[in-house]
Design a protein around this motif. Structure first.
Motif, PDB file in Angstrom:
ATOM      1  N   PHE A  50     -25.598  40.069  42.467  1.00  0.00           N
ATOM      2  CA  PHE A  50     -24.871  40.818  43.494  1.00  0.00           C
ATOM      3  C   PHE A  50     -25.168  42.309  43.303  1.00  0.00           C
ATOM      4  CE2 PHE A  50     -22.501  36.889  42.869  1.00  0.00           C
ATOM      5  CZ  PHE A  50     -22.302  36.471  44.172  1.00  0.00           C
ATOM      6  N   PRO A  51     -26.289  42.796  43.800  1.00  0.00           N
ATOM      7  CA  PRO A  51     -26.659  44.203  43.623  1.00  0.00           C
ATOM      8  C   PRO A  51     -25.563  45.138  44.121  1.00  0.00           C
ATOM      9  CG  PRO A  51     -28.499  42.944  44.508  1.00  0.00           C
ATOM     10  CD  PRO A  51     -27.312  42.032  44.547  1.00  0.00           C
ATOM     11  N   GLY A  52     -25.271  46.148  43.312  1.00  0.00           N
ATOM     12  CA  GLY A  52     -24.257  47.117  43.681  1.00  0.00           C
ATOM     13  C   GLY A  52     -22.864  46.767  43.213  1.00  0.00           C
ATOM     14  N   LEU A  53     -22.660  45.526  42.774  1.00  0.00           N
ATOM     15  CA  LEU A  53     -21.323  45.123  42.328  1.00  0.00           C
ATOM     16  C   LEU A  53     -21.012  45.670  40.946  1.00  0.00           C
ATOM     17  CD1 LEU A  53     -18.751  43.485  42.903  1.00  0.00           C
ATOM     18  CD2 LEU A  53     -19.917  41.491  41.921  1.00  0.00           C
ATOM     19  N   LEU A  54     -22.036  45.738  40.110  1.00  0.00           N
ATOM     20  CA  LEU A  54     -21.873  46.165  38.723  1.00  0.00           C
ATOM     21  C   LEU A  54     -22.985  47.133  38.346  1.00  0.00           C
ATOM     22  CD1 LEU A  54     -21.044  42.654  37.282  1.00  0.00           C
ATOM     23  CD2 LEU A  54     -19.599  44.675  36.915  1.00  0.00           C
ATOM     24  N   PRO A  55     -22.758  47.986  37.347  1.00  0.00           N
ATOM     25  CA  PRO A  55     -23.829  48.887  36.905  1.00  0.00           C
ATOM     26  C   PRO A  55     -24.951  48.102  36.247  1.00  0.00           C
ATOM     27  CG  PRO A  55     -21.918  49.032  35.441  1.00  0.00           C
ATOM     28  CD  PRO A  55     -21.490  48.217  36.625  1.00  0.00           C
ATOM     29  N   THR A  56     -26.164  48.627  36.380  1.00  0.00           N
ATOM     30  CA  THR A  56     -27.331  47.976  35.797  1.00  0.00           C
ATOM     31  C   THR A  56     -27.433  48.313  34.309  1.00  0.00           C
ATOM     32  OG1 THR A  56     -28.801  49.840  36.249  1.00  0.00           O
ATOM     33  CG2 THR A  56     -28.528  48.183  38.000  1.00  0.00           C
ATOM     34  N   SER A  99     -27.245  52.079  29.765  1.00  0.00           N
ATOM     35  CA  SER A  99     -27.984  52.644  28.641  1.00  0.00           C
ATOM     36  C   SER A  99     -28.000  54.167  28.702  1.00  0.00           C
ATOM     37  CB  SER A  99     -29.414  52.096  28.635  1.00  0.00           C
ATOM     38  OG  SER A  99     -30.171  52.653  27.581  1.00  0.00           O
ATOM     39  N   ALA A 100     -28.183  54.705  29.901  1.00  0.00           N
ATOM     40  CA  ALA A 100     -28.173  56.162  30.056  1.00  0.00           C
ATOM     41  C   ALA A 100     -26.813  56.730  29.695  1.00  0.00           C
ATOM     42  CB  ALA A 100     -28.539  56.532  31.493  1.00  0.00           C
ATOM     43  N   ASP A 101     -25.749  56.058  30.118  1.00  0.00           N
ATOM     44  CA  ASP A 101     -24.411  56.517  29.776  1.00  0.00           C
ATOM     45  C   ASP A 101     -24.129  56.390  28.286  1.00  0.00           C
ATOM     46  OD1 ASP A 101     -23.078  57.736  31.799  1.00  0.00           O
ATOM     47  OD2 ASP A 101     -21.689  56.102  32.239  1.00  0.00           O
ATOM     48  N   ARG A 102     -24.639  55.319  27.671  1.00  0.00           N
ATOM     49  CA  ARG A 102     -24.392  55.086  26.248  1.00  0.00           C
ATOM     50  C   ARG A 102     -24.959  56.207  25.393  1.00  0.00           C
ATOM     51  NH1 ARG A 102     -20.857  51.752  23.383  1.00  0.00           N
ATOM     52  NH2 ARG A 102     -21.777  51.144  21.404  1.00  0.00           N
ATOM     53  N   ALA A 103     -26.010  56.865  25.878  1.00  0.00           N
ATOM     54  CA  ALA A 103     -26.647  57.948  25.128  1.00  0.00           C
ATOM     55  C   ALA A 103     -25.881  59.261  25.241  1.00  0.00           C
ATOM     56  CB  ALA A 103     -28.079  58.131  25.606  1.00  0.00           C
ATOM     57  N   GLU A 163     -21.268  59.118  33.162  1.00  0.00           N
ATOM     58  CA  GLU A 163     -21.077  58.921  34.595  1.00  0.00           C
ATOM     59  C   GLU A 163     -19.838  58.068  34.872  1.00  0.00           C
ATOM     60  OE1 GLU A 163     -21.923  60.525  37.560  1.00  0.00           O
ATOM     61  OE2 GLU A 163     -24.013  60.217  36.967  1.00  0.00           O
ATOM     62  N   GLY A 164     -19.463  57.233  33.912  1.00  0.00           N
ATOM     63  CA  GLY A 164     -18.257  56.417  34.064  1.00  0.00           C
ATOM     64  C   GLY A 164     -18.501  55.071  34.718  1.00  0.00           C
ATOM     65  N   HIS A 165     -19.689  54.495  34.512  1.00  0.00           N
ATOM     66  CA  HIS A 165     -20.011  53.209  35.135  1.00  0.00           C
ATOM     67  C   HIS A 165     -19.111  52.072  34.639  1.00  0.00           C
ATOM     68  CE1 HIS A 165     -23.469  54.773  37.219  1.00  0.00           C
ATOM     69  NE2 HIS A 165     -24.020  55.196  36.099  1.00  0.00           N
ATOM     70  N   GLU A 166     -18.517  52.242  33.462  1.00  0.00           N
ATOM     71  CA  GLU A 166     -17.661  51.178  32.936  1.00  0.00           C
ATOM     72  C   GLU A 166     -16.418  50.959  33.793  1.00  0.00           C
ATOM     73  OE1 GLU A 166     -18.146  50.857  28.187  1.00  0.00           O
ATOM     74  OE2 GLU A 166     -17.562  52.837  28.902  1.00  0.00           O
ATOM     75  N   ILE A 167     -16.038  51.941  34.575  1.00  0.00           N
ATOM     76  CA  ILE A 167     -14.902  51.746  35.483  1.00  0.00           C
ATOM     77  C   ILE A 167     -15.214  50.626  36.478  1.00  0.00           C
ATOM     78  CG2 ILE A 167     -13.522  52.820  37.307  1.00  0.00           C
ATOM     79  CD1 ILE A 167     -13.788  55.460  35.784  1.00  0.00           C
ATOM     80  N   ASP A 168     -16.474  50.546  36.912  1.00  0.00           N
ATOM     81  CA  ASP A 168     -16.874  49.468  37.825  1.00  0.00           C
ATOM     82  C   ASP A 168     -16.795  48.114  37.125  1.00  0.00           C
ATOM     83  OD1 ASP A 168     -17.694  51.226  40.101  1.00  0.00           O
ATOM     84  OD2 ASP A 168     -19.089  51.959  38.587  1.00  0.00           O
TER      85      ASP A 168
END
Length: 448
Positions: free
Chosen positions: A104-110, A115-119, A126-131
């Motif tokens: 489901f593209p767009g439903l969850l961060p890739t 990986s970019a956020d983890r660094a 960016e806060g992708h974990e909120i998604d």
């Protein structure tokens, strides 16, 4: 296209999107999420954005998150069935969020976005974990999908299954942050993060779940005991410490994850201590393996350490130790403590602990709401041994199961966990948490 025009287009698409049909709703979600990603890539890194750019990014992400939430409100079961092959497979939460972006593209961060956020440090993410929190919260909020997912989280981990033969043969497994030893039918789990006072991070959660699985899988183990090891930290050198709670230094550095720490901890090893290990889901007699547990508190049990005490069958504390659960000071939700404290402590004491940061010393009368026995520090070993001996019996296992059913039904836990997944994700990226984590990151936490 300027950021302003892109933002207007995102807002229009998200607001006008119909999500009643799975295929069309999924396609529109992918389109909106793609436009948001393009906008974010056109801006500087999160830490370098101007106030206007921060506002533009937040508005775009909020529009996409509103659409995700509406989509899942209609299609949670269909999404879950797709990801679990009609619930014939039992992936864990980490597996679901890993395969979800492709299905489901767009439903969850890739994986690349995560990986970019983890660094980045926590304040620069960016806060992708909120998604991910939106996604897991919706799954757990579904009675059918949520029940299935919680049961899947009770399965033994592959790591534990691989280590089991050696543990059964030797009675000993040494992990990065936990030492597990079996002696006379009792499994002793010793938390060994001597450098940080057993403050928890992703690695310790993984090691704890592995150790708990081994205790429950090994038929030669009848009782589990959890205790902190000897410390090397200058302030507590050569003293046992139970736990300093979440590792705030790791949180500041961006190394505390929603999925592998905050959710895995509650739905993984702690829930396994409460409800056991799912070993035969088709059995009419007993689907899970459960065993009694003893916790031994030396020096202090702060935050997450105090949360653990709420699920143990017997808790022993040294007379010079204390307990605290400073949720408001840390800024995050203290796991399932808000669910469990009420039956132990009552409303006023709950608020003193969670909102006011009160410490409770072991000799205090109120400590007996959390601790069964207070002993001289020199007598801890004997008290642990006696407690394990007293809990070693088949009737204990059955009665603890019935107690847990009466005190905290699986459905009550599921409903709590659903809201927890979202609220903890939001807290993880809130300004006050980021500020407090940065203040504590330089050294030992202020209340230890």
């Amino acid at each position: 296209m300027t950021p302003t025009n892109a933002l207007d287009r995102i807002g229009t698409l998200a607001a006008d999107s119909a999500v009643t049909e799975l295929a069309s709703g999924s396609a529109r979600l992918a389109e909106v999420a793609g436009r948001v990603d393009e906008l974010l890539l056109s801006l500087p890194d999160p830490a370098d954005r101007s106030p206007l750019q921060q506002e533009q990014a937040a508005t775009a992400k909020d529009a996409a998150r509103g659409l995700r939430s509406r989509f899942l409100a209609v299609h949670t079961e269909a999404v879950y069935d797709t990801l679990t092959d009609g619930r014939r497979a039992r992936p864990r939460i980490a597996d679901l969020v890993a395969v979800g972006p492709a299905a489901f593209p767009g439903l969850l961060p890739t994986a690349d976005q995560l990986s970019a956020d983890r660094a980045r440090v926590q304040s620069g993410k960016e806060g992708h974990e909120i998604d991910q929190g939106i996604f897991v919260g919706r799954l757990l909020g579904s009675p059918e999908a949520g029940r299935h997912l919680l049961e899947s989280m009770l399965l033994p981990t592959g790591r534990a299954l691989a280590l089991l033969p050696d543990f059964q043969r030797t009675g000993r497994v040494e992990l990065h942050s936990v030492l597990l030893e079996r002696r006379d039918g009792v499994a002793h789990l010793t938390m060994t993060r001597d450098d940080c006072l057993n403050a928890e991070d992703d690695q310790q959660v993984e090691d704890m779940e592995t150790a708990v699985d081994l205790v429950l899988l090994d038929p030669a183990v009848r009782v589990g005991v959890l205790r902190g090891g000897l410390m090397t930290h200058p302030r507590y050198r050569d003293r046992r410490v139970f736990s300093a709670g979440i590792n705030l230094k790791s949180l500041h550095a961006g190394q505390i994850s929603l999925i592998d720490f905050l959710l895995r901890r509650e739905l993984g090893y702690i829930n396994k201590i409460v409800r056991g290990l799912l070993t035969d889901e088709h059995s009419w007699r007993r689907r899970t393996v459960e065993k009694p547990w003893v916790a031994a508190v030396d020096t202090f049990a702060i935050g997450g350490g105090c949360q653990l005490l709420l699920v143990f069958d017997r808790v022993i504390a040294a007379a010079d130790s204390f307990l605290s659960l400073p949720a408001a000071q840390e800024g995050i939700v203290p796991g399932a403590a808000n669910l469990r404290l009420g039956r132990m402590a009552g409303g006023r004491l709950n608020r003193q602990l969670l909102l006011w940061g009160r410490k409770i010393w072991a000799p205090e009368l109120h400590a007996r709401l959390f601790v069964d026995e207070v002993v001289d520090p020199a007598d801890m070993d004997g008290a642990v041994e006696l407690s394990a001996e007293r809990l070693d019996g088949p009737a204990v296992v059955t009665n603890r199961r019935m107690l847990h059913l009466a005190e905290e039904s699986p459905e009550a836990f599921r409903a709590y966990a659903a809201e927890f997944a979202l609220q903890q994700a939001l807290r993880l990226y809130s300004e006050d948490v980021i500020t407090k984590a940065g203040r504590f990151s330089a050294g030992i936490r202020a209340d230890a």
